[in-house]
Design an enzyme around this catalytic site. Sequence first.
Site, PDB file in Angstrom:
ATOM      1  N   SER A  94       0.856  -1.182   0.000  1.00  0.00           N
ATOM      2  CA  SER A  94       0.000   0.000   0.000  1.00  0.00           C
ATOM      3  C   SER A  94       0.893   1.233   0.000  1.00  0.00           C
ATOM      4  O   SER A  94       2.123   1.119  -0.016  1.00  0.00           O
ATOM      5  CB  SER A  94      -0.874   0.007   1.250  1.00  0.00           C
ATOM      6  N   LYS A  95       0.262   2.392   0.064  1.00  0.00           N
ATOM      7  CA  LYS A  95       1.015   3.657   0.031  1.00  0.00           C
ATOM      8  C   LYS A  95       2.039   3.731   1.168  1.00  0.00           C
ATOM      9  O   LYS A  95       3.038   4.429   1.057  1.00  0.00           O
ATOM     10  CB  LYS A  95       0.045   4.826   0.128  1.00  0.00           C
ATOM     11  N   ARG A  96       1.751   3.015   2.263  1.00  0.00           N
ATOM     12  CA  ARG A  96       2.704   3.018   3.390  1.00  0.00           C
ATOM     13  C   ARG A  96       4.087   2.555   2.943  1.00  0.00           C
ATOM     14  O   ARG A  96       5.102   2.895   3.533  1.00  0.00           O
ATOM     15  CB  ARG A  96       2.225   2.030   4.467  1.00  0.00           C
TER      16      ARG A  96
END
Length: 488
Positions: free
Chosen positions: A258-260
């Site tokens: 994910s964007k993390r």
Amino acid sequence: MPNKKPTKVRTRFAPSPTGDPHIGSIWTALFNWLYAKHHHGNFILRIEDTDQTRLRPGAENKIIEALRWFQINYDEGPDIGGPYGPYRQSERLILYKDYADRLVTSEDAYYCFCAPERLQKLRLEQEKTKKPVGYDGHCRSLNAQESFKRVQSGELSIIRLKIPKIGETTVNDLIRGRVHFKNAVIDDQVLLKSDGWPTYHLASVVDDHLMNIDPVIRAEEWLPSTPKQLIMYKALGWTPPRFAHLPLILGRDRSKLSKRHGSTDILKFRDDGYLPGAIINYLALLGWNPKTSKEFFTREELIDKFDLNTVNKSGAIFDNQKLDWFNAHYLKSLPTLEIIRLAKPYLEQVGAKNLTDNQLEQISLLVAERAKKFSEVPDIVGFLFRQPDYEAKLLNWKTTNPAVTLQKLKRLIKLLESCPESDFSETNLEDIIKTVINEEKLGVGETLWPLRVALTGLKESPGPFITASILGKTKTLSRITQAIKKLS
Ligand code: GLU
């Protein structure tokens, strides 16, 4: 309707245009495309835009742009048409309504009149009492004719699939084998909403059938939806396609990518100067085992070798460093002119103007040697186009006395002043400078280190000969003069 299995492989990529295309979606597209092309079949782009509340303007164009950039070429799609169109679900609403009605007629689906407030209350109640969340079947056994009359009189309704209460549904997955689901825990899925729009489940089954898709290759997150879809195929009297659910892509900490984990926006990779061939090569090996230790594959080789049987069941870890390694390899293998073309926008960023072919060629050598991706070009060659800014003490090799460094630089400037501009090639400069170092015992480190710092202003940089050659005589002499001034 007669069940006709397609004779030709037809796979589809069916994104919802709700955001920027990301690594996971391109991965799904790639595997569908590889499978179709391996089997000399067709690959279709279908835009699943039935959830109008989540649509993002421009998202469809970005999906198309990304596929084009990767040359994951589709044979049929919303912008190019094809014999099974339209390829945008919002343009096929009439079809979904028709099949939903058929399911109601055969009593495989039913009208539900529950108000959203009731459903919300029900859900809260289920959550509070820790019961499985789902529809309680309130309208399931209403008299079909009564319901039809209510709909005719204008009462708001939705259509739900009537999932059998007993038995189980088995998904025979090409990657995972047989996966069993108990019907009793499957929710009576909404098929058609009160505004006449279908849900994903109905639209996807109707389209996969009408577009003759086989096999359906998609992300693992859709596996729990598959039994509902199989129940629909059965109710409609259709032979279902084969299914293959790809594993999840994970970050290095093994959680879902994910964007993390940094940007997963695929067009951002393009803007960062990655090469599409390198990404495709890397993504293909993510989760698929080509059963050889070979790592670099052309697109044709990937198509030739691709096999769903050797796709892993468990999650695949996306590793940026490994991708960079692939990209560096592809970048190094590019022809000089291509490196120059791709480096150009980044050279403009650092104010590089009016470079000669010779300079560009040498810059391309530096880029090929040092860059993992083109966005690193400003860092790698930016020093050539700005005045070096450094502290005088950096000019001294190890513990060399500044007075000694000064001597060396003065000797170098004398030497280079007498060297004609036309002799400022890397090899010639190396030759004449090293000869003087040897003959006059100037010391390699004590001479070349200050020369390199004078020319680049950096602790780490390309060698002094190629740098001097790119800078040319005037700039080289001026930078050495600056260094002498700093030391004096
Ligand atoms: N529209 C779904 C998505 O964006 C596709 C699901 C499917 O492939 O069946 O993920």
